[in-house]
Design a protein around this motif. Structure first.
Motif, PDB file in Angstrom:
ATOM      1  N   UNK A   1      59.924 -42.303 -18.766  1.00  0.00           N
ATOM      2  CA  UNK A   1      60.746 -44.250 -19.821  1.00  0.00           C
ATOM      3  C   UNK A   1      59.941 -45.193 -18.643  1.00  0.00           C
ATOM      4  N   UNK A   2      60.616 -46.235 -19.533  1.00  0.00           N
ATOM      5  CA  UNK A   2      60.468 -47.408 -18.805  1.00  0.00           C
ATOM      6  C   UNK A   2      61.035 -47.707 -17.180  1.00  0.00           C
ATOM      7  N   UNK A   3      60.809 -48.647 -15.971  1.00  0.00           N
ATOM      8  CA  UNK A   3      61.276 -48.415 -15.498  1.00  0.00           C
ATOM      9  C   UNK A   3      63.361 -49.271 -15.751  1.00  0.00           C
ATOM     10  N   UNK A   4      64.231 -48.584 -14.622  1.00  0.00           N
ATOM     11  CA  UNK A   4      65.283 -48.803 -15.063  1.00  0.00           C
ATOM     12  C   UNK A   4      65.573 -50.663 -15.078  1.00  0.00           C
ATOM     13  N   UNK A   5      66.621 -51.408 -15.667  1.00  0.00           N
ATOM     14  CA  UNK A   5      66.550 -52.970 -15.903  1.00  0.00           C
ATOM     15  C   UNK A   5      67.151 -52.953 -13.857  1.00  0.00           C
ATOM     16  N   UNK A   6      66.323 -54.177 -13.321  1.00  0.00           N
ATOM     17  CA  UNK A   6      67.079 -54.696 -11.976  1.00  0.00           C
ATOM     18  C   UNK A   6      68.831 -54.465 -11.631  1.00  0.00           C
ATOM     19  N   UNK A   7      69.079 -54.843 -12.564  1.00  0.00           N
ATOM     20  CA  UNK A   7      70.834 -54.882 -12.571  1.00  0.00           C
ATOM     21  C   UNK A   7      70.981 -53.481 -12.355  1.00  0.00           C
ATOM     22  N   UNK A   8      70.729 -52.872 -13.074  1.00  0.00           N
ATOM     23  CA  UNK A   8      70.925 -51.566 -13.656  1.00  0.00           C
ATOM     24  C   UNK A   8      70.689 -50.445 -12.396  1.00  0.00           C
ATOM     25  N   UNK A  40      75.696 -48.667 -19.696  1.00  0.00           N
ATOM     26  CA  UNK A  40      74.596 -50.141 -19.301  1.00  0.00           C
ATOM     27  C   UNK A  40      73.359 -49.746 -19.371  1.00  0.00           C
ATOM     28  N   UNK A  41      73.245 -48.615 -19.468  1.00  0.00           N
ATOM     29  CA  UNK A  41      71.822 -48.003 -19.124  1.00  0.00           C
ATOM     30  C   UNK A  41      71.576 -47.521 -20.838  1.00  0.00           C
ATOM     31  N   UNK A  42      72.387 -47.190 -21.446  1.00  0.00           N
ATOM     32  CA  UNK A  42      71.980 -47.163 -23.116  1.00  0.00           C
ATOM     33  C   UNK A  42      71.516 -48.176 -23.296  1.00  0.00           C
ATOM     34  N   UNK A  43      72.469 -49.916 -22.611  1.00  0.00           N
ATOM     35  CA  UNK A  43      72.669 -50.711 -23.324  1.00  0.00           C
ATOM     36  C   UNK A  43      71.011 -51.691 -23.235  1.00  0.00           C
ATOM     37  N   UNK A  44      70.922 -51.811 -21.677  1.00  0.00           N
ATOM     38  CA  UNK A  44      69.759 -52.398 -21.365  1.00  0.00           C
ATOM     39  C   UNK A  44      68.326 -51.576 -21.596  1.00  0.00           C
ATOM     40  N   UNK A  45      68.291 -50.034 -22.406  1.00  0.00           N
ATOM     41  CA  UNK A  45      67.282 -49.761 -22.092  1.00  0.00           C
ATOM     42  C   UNK A  45      66.500 -49.932 -23.586  1.00  0.00           C
ATOM     43  N   UNK A  46      65.281 -50.214 -23.315  1.00  0.00           N
ATOM     44  CA  UNK A  46      64.761 -50.279 -24.535  1.00  0.00           C
ATOM     45  C   UNK A  46      63.422 -48.846 -24.741  1.00  0.00           C
ATOM     46  N   UNK A  47      63.959 -48.488 -25.805  1.00  0.00           N
ATOM     47  CA  UNK A  47      62.936 -46.805 -26.588  1.00  0.00           C
ATOM     48  C   UNK A  47      62.798 -46.938 -28.246  1.00  0.00           C
ATOM     49  N   UNK A  48      61.720 -46.072 -28.190  1.00  0.00           N
ATOM     50  CA  UNK A  48      61.067 -45.703 -29.675  1.00  0.00           C
ATOM     51  C   UNK A  48      61.664 -44.825 -30.240  1.00  0.00           C
ATOM     52  N   UNK A  49      61.536 -44.058 -28.672  1.00  0.00           N
ATOM     53  CA  UNK A  49      62.177 -42.840 -29.175  1.00  0.00           C
ATOM     54  C   UNK A  49      62.849 -41.758 -28.477  1.00  0.00           C
ATOM     55  N   UNK A 157      59.161 -35.843 -31.154  1.00  0.00           N
ATOM     56  CA  UNK A 157      58.085 -36.999 -30.243  1.00  0.00           C
ATOM     57  C   UNK A 157      57.917 -38.080 -31.678  1.00  0.00           C
ATOM     58  N   UNK A 158      58.840 -38.061 -32.400  1.00  0.00           N
ATOM     59  CA  UNK A 158      58.434 -38.427 -33.488  1.00  0.00           C
ATOM     60  C   UNK A 158      59.410 -39.619 -32.771  1.00  0.00           C
ATOM     61  N   UNK A 159      58.209 -41.317 -33.263  1.00  0.00           N
ATOM     62  CA  UNK A 159      59.358 -42.784 -33.078  1.00  0.00           C
ATOM     63  C   UNK A 159      60.522 -42.600 -34.761  1.00  0.00           C
ATOM     64  N   UNK A 160      61.108 -43.686 -34.516  1.00  0.00           N
ATOM     65  CA  UNK A 160      62.563 -44.602 -34.735  1.00  0.00           C
ATOM     66  C   UNK A 160      62.138 -45.341 -35.732  1.00  0.00           C
ATOM     67  N   UNK A 161      62.556 -45.460 -37.126  1.00  0.00           N
ATOM     68  CA  UNK A 161      61.977 -47.301 -37.737  1.00  0.00           C
ATOM     69  C   UNK A 161      62.867 -48.174 -36.759  1.00  0.00           C
ATOM     70  N   UNK A 162      62.511 -49.050 -36.987  1.00  0.00           N
ATOM     71  CA  UNK A 162      62.973 -50.742 -36.273  1.00  0.00           C
ATOM     72  C   UNK A 162      64.616 -50.221 -37.022  1.00  0.00           C
ATOM     73  N   UNK A 163      64.985 -50.274 -38.072  1.00  0.00           N
ATOM     74  CA  UNK A 163      66.230 -50.709 -38.406  1.00  0.00           C
ATOM     75  C   UNK A 163      67.471 -49.297 -38.644  1.00  0.00           C
ATOM     76  N   UNK A 165      67.035 -47.634 -35.560  1.00  0.00           N
ATOM     77  CA  UNK A 165      67.173 -47.711 -34.128  1.00  0.00           C
ATOM     78  C   UNK A 165      68.015 -48.847 -33.593  1.00  0.00           C
ATOM     79  N   UNK A 166      68.279 -49.465 -34.401  1.00  0.00           N
ATOM     80  CA  UNK A 166      69.170 -50.704 -33.813  1.00  0.00           C
ATOM     81  C   UNK A 166      70.297 -49.826 -33.998  1.00  0.00           C
TER      82      UNK A 166
END
Length: 414
Positions: A1-8, A40-49, A157-163, A165-166
């Motif tokens: 996963x991408x690095x954590x947000x500095x605030x988190x 807060x982790x779920x709110x700030x993390x960007x993910x496609x899978x 491992x499949x991606x989720x459509x953008x709509x 995902x939101x």
């Protein structure tokens, strides 16, 4: 996963530091802080899978558990959030499923349900075979039910459509918000059941200091129902004195007794009620030190032993070695430093001079006791009463089976 947000990352470091220093301890504050951080982790993390956000939650959860292995509620909240993620991913990506045994309206021109191959009135599998409900399908999750769907949708491992995902992300945040509200209302939900369990002129014995226990007894006092409470002093911390004073301030007839008098008074007790530190997968209880002796005395006199615990206190860990769950505190309360001879007490006093203690003496001060499930009569949770043999069913409702044994979330694993 991408690095954590500095605030988190800053919030995570601050919480782990407080957990190590025991500035945040106990079920309520620890579970609340963990749930808010994971939100807060779920709110700030960007993910496609979906697997990315699951890995992120697991990584944060492992750091929190490593900071406070004795706080089992940390791992419980992490598993609960993982269960929410899998449930929401499954609900959005797979859509509504046919209810087993349900039949769609019969189209015009057909002779009846199931008369022709491919009849829409019968649930069909991918190959055209019927998926009529069976015990095997329900247990194995082969009918697309929760058991198999979570694994396919959330862990694939499949991606989720953008709509979608939101929608999934917002649903997960809403689910965590509901968990936080549950934690805040947990004490009142358990206390509201108190009048059903404590009747007029009953004598209750309790041990340990807990918000749940105090609220439980105060709720009975509001009914103006006369009853009496014996409070064990819980040496060497002696929390019982403070508990007895608080109950007396609430107009409850409370009597403080030494721990050594519990067995002698048990014949007069109608029921024993305690609030635990955690409830294990087999129905065993991790409770304040001294509760095991009280449970044995209650079992000897056939006195009901009642445990008041919230659902987030249920842990899917099996106590293969209960000693791993009993934390040891400093020996100071048991053997004060002054009694050990002070700074002048050294090797010369190894044989135990007058007024001193040998240096080879051990003074264990356990924080908790493990109570086996056969000594527990009833569990009172925020969703109602249950028996120790039913704990496994509650675990399957609030946790995903693949999260039961996770490396880094089980402090008993070596």
């Amino acid at each position: 996963p991408p690095p954590l947000d500095p605030r988190i990352r800053q919030e995570l470091t601050a919480l782990t530091t407080k957990l190590r220093r025991r500035q945040v301890s106990g079920f309520h504050s620890t579970a609340q802080s963990t749930a808010e951080l994971l939100r807060s982790v779920v709110t700030t993390t960007r993910w496609q899978v979906p697997a990315q956000i699951i890995d992120r939650i697991l990584a944060v959860g492992r750091e929190l558990v490593a900071a406070a292995p004795g706080e089992l509620c940390v791992g419980n909240v992490v598993r609960r959030v993982l269960h929410i993620v899998r449930e929401e991913v499954d609900a959005v990506t797979r859509g509504p499923r046919a209810v087993p045994g349900a039949r769609a309206p019969t189209p015009e021109g057909s002779e009846g349900p199931g008369a022709e191959e491919g009849d829409p009135g019968m649930p069909q599998m991918a190959g055209g075979a019927s998926t009529a409900p069976s015990l095997h399908n329900l247990l194995a999750g082969d009918d697309g039910g929760p058991g198999g769907a979570r694994l396919l949708a959330a862990d694939a491992g499949g991606e989720v459509p953008g709509a979608s995902l939101h929608e999934i992300k917002q649903s997960i945040i809403d689910g965590i918000n509901e968990l936080i509200v549950e934690l805040k209302e947990l004490v009142n939900a358990i206390a509201d059941q108190a009048p059903e369990h404590i009747h007029a002129r009953e004598v209750v014995l309790t041990l340990g200091r807990s918000r749940i226990m105090e609220a439980f007894l105060r709720q009975v006092a509001r009914t103006k129902r006369p009853f009496e409470v014996f409070v064990a002093d819980t040496a060497p911390a002696y929390d019982g004195a403070d508990v007895a004073r608080r109950l007396a301030d609430a107009q409850i007839q409370a009597t403080l007794i030494p721990d050594a008098c519990v067995f002698a008074l048990m014949a007069r007790i109608n029921k024993v009620i305690i609030a635990p530190h955690a409830v294990m997968a087999n129905g065993g209880v991790v409770a304040p030190a001294g509760c095991h002796a009280v449970a044995l005395a209650a079992h000897h006199h056939s006195v009901p032993f009642v445990v008041c615990a919230g659902i987030p206190q249920l842990s899917p860990i099996f106590p293969s070695d209960p000693d791993d769950l009993i934390g040891l505190l400093g020996p100071g309360p048991v053997l004060p430093y002054a009694e050990a001879g002070g700074p002048e007490f050294g090797a010369a006093a190894a044989e135990g001079p007058e007024g001193g203690v040998p240096t080879t003496a051990e003074a264990p001060n356990p924080a908790y006791d493990y109570i086996p499930p056969e000594l527990v009569s009833l569990f009172i949770t925020n969703i109602g009463g249950t028996h120790a043999s039913y704990i496994y069913r509650l675990l399957s409702e609030y946790y995903s089976t693949q999260d039961y044994q996770l490396a880094g979330l089980d402090p008993t694993q070596r």
